[in-house]
Design an enzyme around this catalytic site. Structure first.
Site, PDB file in Angstrom:
ATOM      1  CG  LEU A 146      -1.957  -1.063   1.431  1.00 56.57           C
ATOM      2  CD1 LEU A 146      -2.690  -0.779   2.503  1.00 56.57           C
ATOM      3  CD2 LEU A 146      -2.872  -1.026   0.241  1.00 56.57           C
ATOM      4  N   GLY A 147       1.930   1.040   0.625  1.00 56.85           N
ATOM      5  CA  GLY A 147       2.857   2.259   0.852  1.00 56.85           C
ATOM      6  C   GLY A 147       4.143   1.946   1.452  1.00 56.85           C
ATOM      7  CD  GLN A 148       7.974   0.015  -0.725  1.00 56.58           C
ATOM      8  OE1 GLN A 148       8.180   0.441  -1.922  1.00 56.58           O
ATOM      9  NE2 GLN A 148       8.834  -0.993  -0.410  1.00 56.58           N
ATOM     10  N   GLY A 150      10.189   5.876   5.334  1.00 56.30           N
ATOM     11  CA  GLY A 150      11.259   5.870   6.263  1.00 56.30           C
ATOM     12  C   GLY A 150      10.967   4.871   7.267  1.00 56.30           C
ATOM     13  N   GLY A 152       8.954   1.964   6.790  1.00 53.30           N
ATOM     14  CA  GLY A 152       9.094   0.513   6.414  1.00 53.30           C
ATOM     15  C   GLY A 152       8.066   0.503   5.259  1.00 53.30           C
ATOM     16  CE  LYS A 168       4.664   1.839  10.830  1.00 50.89           C
ATOM     17  NZ  LYS A 168       4.136   3.123  11.736  1.00 50.89           N
ATOM     18  CG  ASP A 265       5.458  12.879  11.582  1.00 51.33           C
ATOM     19  OD1 ASP A 265       5.701  14.214  11.233  1.00 51.33           O
ATOM     20  OD2 ASP A 265       5.526  11.821  11.144  1.00 51.33           O
TER      21      ASP A 265
END
Length: 469
Positions: A146-148, A150, A152, A168, A265
């Site tokens: 689904l996504g990458q 910093g 992981g 994740k 964040d």
């Protein structure tokens, strides 16, 4: 002339040597045993010699003994094979258990146990096996990514009960990521809010730790703002709704959990949307629990450039107002549709937060707003929201509102009829002017005429509001 030929003798007729079925051959004969055994006799220079051909006649009792011996040998070999296999699989299982225990400790399992025992958890966390998650992601096939980033990689998975999840997977060998992983588990066990992504569980017995979340179907807020095909579908009503939901989630984290939580964040890439455009705050790897009776933490500065609180960056003192600043940047991003940092823009406009505040001060807000979110009916509402964002972006944390105040103000603006926003603004200006006049005059002893004017203005306020309804 002599002949050395030897004529064949039919031994079968001559001596009946087999006592069974006899077959004559040239130079010899063979016997057929009851169970297919044969004996072959060959003639040599001195007579006849018995040569076994692989079977021979065995008396009944000797055959039974031979069969028992063969059976015992077979059983012994089978037991030896099964025993060897059992020992092999036992050793392998023991090795796997030791490896899982090693990964459990390496991935912060002991720390997790300690932290969980120190905090009251309001959310049940399931411990998944490595096999479950491997099967759920088709052995972490690339098509499930689904996504990458910093942190992981995030995979889409389907559990055995057909629940769709996001898994994740932290980076290999990065201890700081392991600490963030454990921190995220601890933080999420304190949270139960509809606008915060739900944690289903985790897995610690693999080489790298895994977190299992609810799967949010519609991607990130960042994608919706900055993808041209999606941004036009993100109306101002949807943007305001999303803004309120994020504010409510952060307000909950700061003031409604057993221990206050600072996200640290907050950014549009960490806000997920479902099919109904409901916002879900995600990624608590950098978050911090604030001990009771403390208002700030001194930490290593962590966050994302463009969203990072400048006061926190300079002092390393983390407070809930750091999240307020980051939220102000998110509001500016939603209002303008611009990226928070861009080297494609002129130097003075590269930082969105700075250029956004300057535009409001110079009364140029309409020039930087996203074109398709502006219409005649919502201009005043946009200005009110923009001014609230400006307050969140104050350089000093003490000058910023709390997230609870922000959420309350946004909810009021949403409920306020658009045509009455201007009336409310005039009401506020009138109140401020009245207070200012009253303070000055009473500070110098006061005058009857000024106080009378103040009372007169107070009397007019209900009428102003009534006229605006």
């Amino acid at each position: 002339m002599g002949c050395n030929c030897v004529s064949d003798i039919d031994e079968c007729k001559r001596s009946n040597p087999c006592n069974q079925t006899c077959h004559n051959t040239i130079g010899g004969y063979n016997c057929s045993c009851r169970k297919g055994y044969e004996l072959i006799y060959e003639e040599n220079g001195k007579g006849y010699r018995t040569v076994p051909t692989g079977c021979h006649h065995i008396p009944g009792n000797q055959l039974i003994k031979t069969s028992i011996i063969a059976l015992c040998i077979s059983l012994s070999l089978l037991i030896l094979l099964l025993g060897g296999s059992w020992i092999y699989w036992g050793l392998k299982r023991r090795k796997n258990l030791k490896l899982k225990e090693k990964f459990f400790q390496q991935n912060g399992g002991l720390l997790l146990k300690k932290q969980v025992s120190n905090h009251e958890s309001s959310v049940a966390t399931k411990i998944f096996t490595a096999e479950e998650l491997k099967k759920a992601t088709n052995n972490y096939d690339k098509s499930t990514v689904l996504g990458q980033g910093g942190y992981g990689t995030v995979y889409k998975g389907v559990l055995s009960d057909n629940t769709i999840v996001a898994i994740k997977k932290s980076k290999i060998g990065d201890q700081s990521q392991i600490e963030q992983f454990i921190n995220e588990v601890i933080v999420l066990t304190q949270i139960n809010h509809r606008n915060v992504v739900k944690l289903f569980g985790c897995c610690l017995e693999t080489e790298v730790p895994l977190l299992v979340y609810e799967f949010i179907t519609n991607g990130t807020l960042y994608d919706h703002i900055h993808d041209k095909g999606r941004s036009s579908l993100l109306s101002w009503e949807k943007r305001l709704k999303i803004t309120i939901e994020i504010a409510e989630a952060l307000s909950y984290l700061h003031s409604a959990t057993s221990l206050p939580i600072i996200h640290r964040d907050v950014k549009t890439a960490n806000i997920l949307l479902n099919d109904n455009y409901t916002a879900k705050v995600a990624d608590f790897g950098a978050s911090r629990l604030v001990p009771l009776n403390q208002t700030q933490l001194t930490t290593l500065v962590q966050g994302t450039w463009g969203y990072l609180d400048p006061e926190y960056f300079q002092t390393s003192n983390l407070t809930d107002k750091s999240d307020v600043y980051s939220f102000g940047v998110v509001m500016a991003e939603l209002l303008t549709g611009k990226k928070v940092l861009s080297f494609d823009r002129p130097e003075i406009d590269r930082n969105l937060a700075t250029s956004f505040v300057s535009a409001i001060k110079e009364d140029c807000l309409l020039q930087i707003l996203e074109v398709h979110v502006v219409n005649e009916g919502n201009i005043e509402q946009l200005k009110e929201v923009a001014n609230l964002a400006k307050r969140c972006l104050e350089l000093r944390g003490e000058d910023r509102p709390t997230m609870k105040e922000v959420a309350t103000e946004l909810e009021r603006l949403k409920k306020q009829p658009l045509e009455n926003i201007d009336v409310y603004a005039k009401k506020t200006e009138l109140l401020n002017a009245t207070r200012h006049s009253f303070d000055i005059d009473t500070g110098t002893g006061g005058s009857t005429s000024t106080i009378a004017e103040h009372d007169s203005m107070k009397d007019q306020l209900p009428k102003l509001v009534d006229d605006g309804r």
